[in-house]
Write a protein that holds these residues in place. Structure first.
Motif, PDB file in Angstrom:
ATOM      1  N   MET A   1     -11.876   8.445 -40.862  1.00  0.00           N
ATOM      2  CA  MET A   1     -11.598   9.282 -42.012  1.00  0.00           C
ATOM      3  C   MET A   1     -10.091   9.442 -42.149  1.00  0.00           C
ATOM      4  SD  MET A   1     -12.942  11.293 -44.466  1.00  0.00           S
ATOM      5  CE  MET A   1     -14.624  11.463 -43.956  1.00  0.00           C
ATOM      6  N   TYR A   2      -9.579   9.127 -43.320  1.00  0.00           N
ATOM      7  CA  TYR A   2      -8.160   9.314 -43.610  1.00  0.00           C
ATOM      8  C   TYR A   2      -7.966  10.674 -44.267  1.00  0.00           C
ATOM      9  CZ  TYR A   2      -7.859   4.303 -42.880  1.00  0.00           C
ATOM     10  OH  TYR A   2      -7.926   3.043 -42.347  1.00  0.00           O
ATOM     11  N   LYS A   3      -6.871  11.331 -43.944  1.00  0.00           N
ATOM     12  CA  LYS A   3      -6.524  12.602 -44.581  1.00  0.00           C
ATOM     13  C   LYS A   3      -5.075  12.533 -45.040  1.00  0.00           C
ATOM     14  CE  LYS A   3      -9.760  15.632 -42.290  1.00  0.00           C
ATOM     15  NZ  LYS A   3      -9.960  16.883 -41.554  1.00  0.00           N
ATOM     16  N   VAL A   4      -4.833  13.082 -46.218  1.00  0.00           N
ATOM     17  CA  VAL A   4      -3.502  13.106 -46.815  1.00  0.00           C
ATOM     18  C   VAL A   4      -3.241  14.529 -47.281  1.00  0.00           C
ATOM     19  CG1 VAL A   4      -2.142  12.297 -48.785  1.00  0.00           C
ATOM     20  CG2 VAL A   4      -3.577  10.687 -47.532  1.00  0.00           C
ATOM     21  N   LYS A   5      -2.017  14.988 -47.056  1.00  0.00           N
ATOM     22  CA  LYS A   5      -1.610  16.327 -47.486  1.00  0.00           C
ATOM     23  C   LYS A   5      -0.318  16.200 -48.283  1.00  0.00           C
ATOM     24  CE  LYS A   5       0.395  20.265 -45.164  1.00  0.00           C
ATOM     25  NZ  LYS A   5       0.560  20.945 -43.871  1.00  0.00           N
ATOM     26  N   LYS A   6      -0.303  16.790 -49.467  1.00  0.00           N
ATOM     27  CA  LYS A   6       0.880  16.776 -50.334  1.00  0.00           C
ATOM     28  C   LYS A   6       1.222  18.217 -50.690  1.00  0.00           C
ATOM     29  CE  LYS A   6       3.825  15.428 -53.606  1.00  0.00           C
ATOM     30  NZ  LYS A   6       5.190  15.155 -53.210  1.00  0.00           N
ATOM     31  N   THR A   7       2.465  18.629 -50.403  1.00  0.00           N
ATOM     32  CA  THR A   7       2.927  19.970 -50.747  1.00  0.00           C
ATOM     33  C   THR A   7       4.038  19.856 -51.775  1.00  0.00           C
ATOM     34  OG1 THR A   7       2.345  20.798 -48.554  1.00  0.00           O
ATOM     35  CG2 THR A   7       3.912  22.111 -49.825  1.00  0.00           C
ATOM     36  N   MET A   8       3.990  20.717 -52.776  1.00  0.00           N
ATOM     37  CA  MET A   8       5.006  20.705 -53.834  1.00  0.00           C
ATOM     38  C   MET A   8       5.240  22.126 -54.325  1.00  0.00           C
ATOM     39  SD  MET A   8       2.582  18.921 -56.677  1.00  0.00           S
ATOM     40  CE  MET A   8       1.143  18.596 -55.670  1.00  0.00           C
ATOM     41  N   GLU A   9       6.374  22.342 -54.945  1.00  0.00           N
ATOM     42  CA  GLU A   9       6.688  23.635 -55.537  1.00  0.00           C
ATOM     43  C   GLU A   9       6.674  23.496 -57.049  1.00  0.00           C
ATOM     44  OE1 GLU A   9      10.621  26.153 -55.684  1.00  0.00           O
ATOM     45  OE2 GLU A   9       9.559  26.576 -53.794  1.00  0.00           O
ATOM     46  N   ILE A  10       6.045  24.476 -57.687  1.00  0.00           N
ATOM     47  CA  ILE A  10       5.940  24.490 -59.137  1.00  0.00           C
ATOM     48  C   ILE A  10       6.464  25.823 -59.637  1.00  0.00           C
ATOM     49  CG2 ILE A  10       4.327  24.499 -61.083  1.00  0.00           C
ATOM     50  CD1 ILE A  10       2.486  22.767 -59.253  1.00  0.00           C
ATOM     51  N   SER A  11       7.410  25.774 -60.545  1.00  0.00           N
ATOM     52  CA  SER A  11       7.902  26.994 -61.196  1.00  0.00           C
ATOM     53  C   SER A  11       7.177  27.116 -62.522  1.00  0.00           C
ATOM     54  CB  SER A  11       9.406  26.906 -61.432  1.00  0.00           C
ATOM     55  OG  SER A  11      10.086  26.816 -60.204  1.00  0.00           O
ATOM     56  N   ALA A  12       6.448  28.225 -62.683  1.00  0.00           N
ATOM     57  CA  ALA A  12       5.675  28.400 -63.908  1.00  0.00           C
ATOM     58  C   ALA A  12       5.428  29.882 -64.158  1.00  0.00           C
ATOM     59  CB  ALA A  12       4.347  27.653 -63.816  1.00  0.00           C
ATOM     60  N   SER A  13       5.151  30.197 -65.416  1.00  0.00           N
ATOM     61  CA  SER A  13       4.847  31.581 -65.783  1.00  0.00           C
ATOM     62  C   SER A  13       3.369  31.710 -66.131  1.00  0.00           C
ATOM     63  CB  SER A  13       5.706  32.002 -66.975  1.00  0.00           C
ATOM     64  OG  SER A  13       5.409  31.206 -68.097  1.00  0.00           O
ATOM     65  N   HIS A  14       2.898  32.946 -66.091  1.00  0.00           N
ATOM     66  CA  HIS A  14       1.531  33.248 -66.516  1.00  0.00           C
ATOM     67  C   HIS A  14       1.403  34.741 -66.764  1.00  0.00           C
ATOM     68  CE1 HIS A  14      -0.492  34.472 -62.429  1.00  0.00           C
ATOM     69  NE2 HIS A  14       0.753  34.849 -62.460  1.00  0.00           N
ATOM     70  N   SER A  15       0.373  35.098 -67.490  1.00  0.00           N
ATOM     71  CA  SER A  15      -0.066  36.480 -67.590  1.00  0.00           C
ATOM     72  C   SER A  15      -1.564  36.454 -67.330  1.00  0.00           C
ATOM     73  CB  SER A  15       0.253  37.079 -68.964  1.00  0.00           C
ATOM     74  OG  SER A  15      -0.474  36.431 -69.971  1.00  0.00           O
ATOM     75  N   LEU A  16      -2.092  37.560 -66.876  1.00  0.00           N
ATOM     76  CA  LEU A  16      -3.507  37.620 -66.537  1.00  0.00           C
ATOM     77  C   LEU A  16      -4.207  38.687 -67.340  1.00  0.00           C
ATOM     78  CD1 LEU A  16      -3.272  37.328 -62.654  1.00  0.00           C
ATOM     79  CD2 LEU A  16      -3.959  35.547 -64.260  1.00  0.00           C
ATOM     80  N   HIS A  17      -5.458  38.410 -67.699  1.00  0.00           N
ATOM     81  CA  HIS A  17      -6.297  39.393 -68.370  1.00  0.00           C
ATOM     82  C   HIS A  17      -7.265  39.950 -67.335  1.00  0.00           C
ATOM     83  CE1 HIS A  17      -8.637  41.471 -71.329  1.00  0.00           C
ATOM     84  NE2 HIS A  17      -9.725  40.897 -70.845  1.00  0.00           N
ATOM     85  N   PHE A  18      -7.349  41.257 -67.267  1.00  0.00           N
ATOM     86  CA  PHE A  18      -8.256  41.933 -66.345  1.00  0.00           C
ATOM     87  C   PHE A  18      -9.359  42.623 -67.144  1.00  0.00           C
ATOM     88  CE2 PHE A  18      -4.142  41.912 -64.086  1.00  0.00           C
ATOM     89  CZ  PHE A  18      -4.518  41.155 -62.985  1.00  0.00           C
TER      90      PHE A  18
END
Length: 114
Positions: free
Chosen positions: A1-18
């Protein structure tokens, strides 16, 4: 079994509805840390399970410096974001999303479903 891990940073905005609170969280941004986990038994003809650049295009290039409310068809909670990312990447079985220090969510695909 092969496993791959990729980590990255993303700058983004959001608002949430509750729904329960009947209110929205105002628009704000994060430098999200996203870790994508892939696994599989077979490599392609180039000796790759997944191409790191393909993951980068599908996730980072699409979301980075964007408004998640405009880019995604759901309430962009950290949990929903983790699931959506997992569904975008071939062979992905788990995604960890860190919104900020102390706020993290993970999604693992149910590999038992057909």
């Amino acid at each position: 079994m092969y496993k791959v891990k990729k980590t990255m940073e993303i700058s983004a905005s959001h608002s949430l509805h509750f729904s329960k609170a009947g209110a929205d969280e105002p628009m704000h941004g994060h430098n999200w840390t996203v870790t994508v986990w892939c696994r599989g038994r077979e490599l392609d003809e180039d000796g790759l399970l997944v191409d790191f650049l393909d993951i980068e295009k599908r996730i980072h290039d699409y979301l980075d410096h964007g408004n998640l409310n405009d880019l995604l068809p759901f309430n962009p909670s950290t949990e929903n974001l983790a699931r959506w990312i997992c569904e975008q990447v071939p062979h992905c079985y788990r995604v960890d999303v860190k919104e900020c220090e102390g706020n993290e969510a993970s999604y693992e695909a149910d590999t038992n479903q057909a």
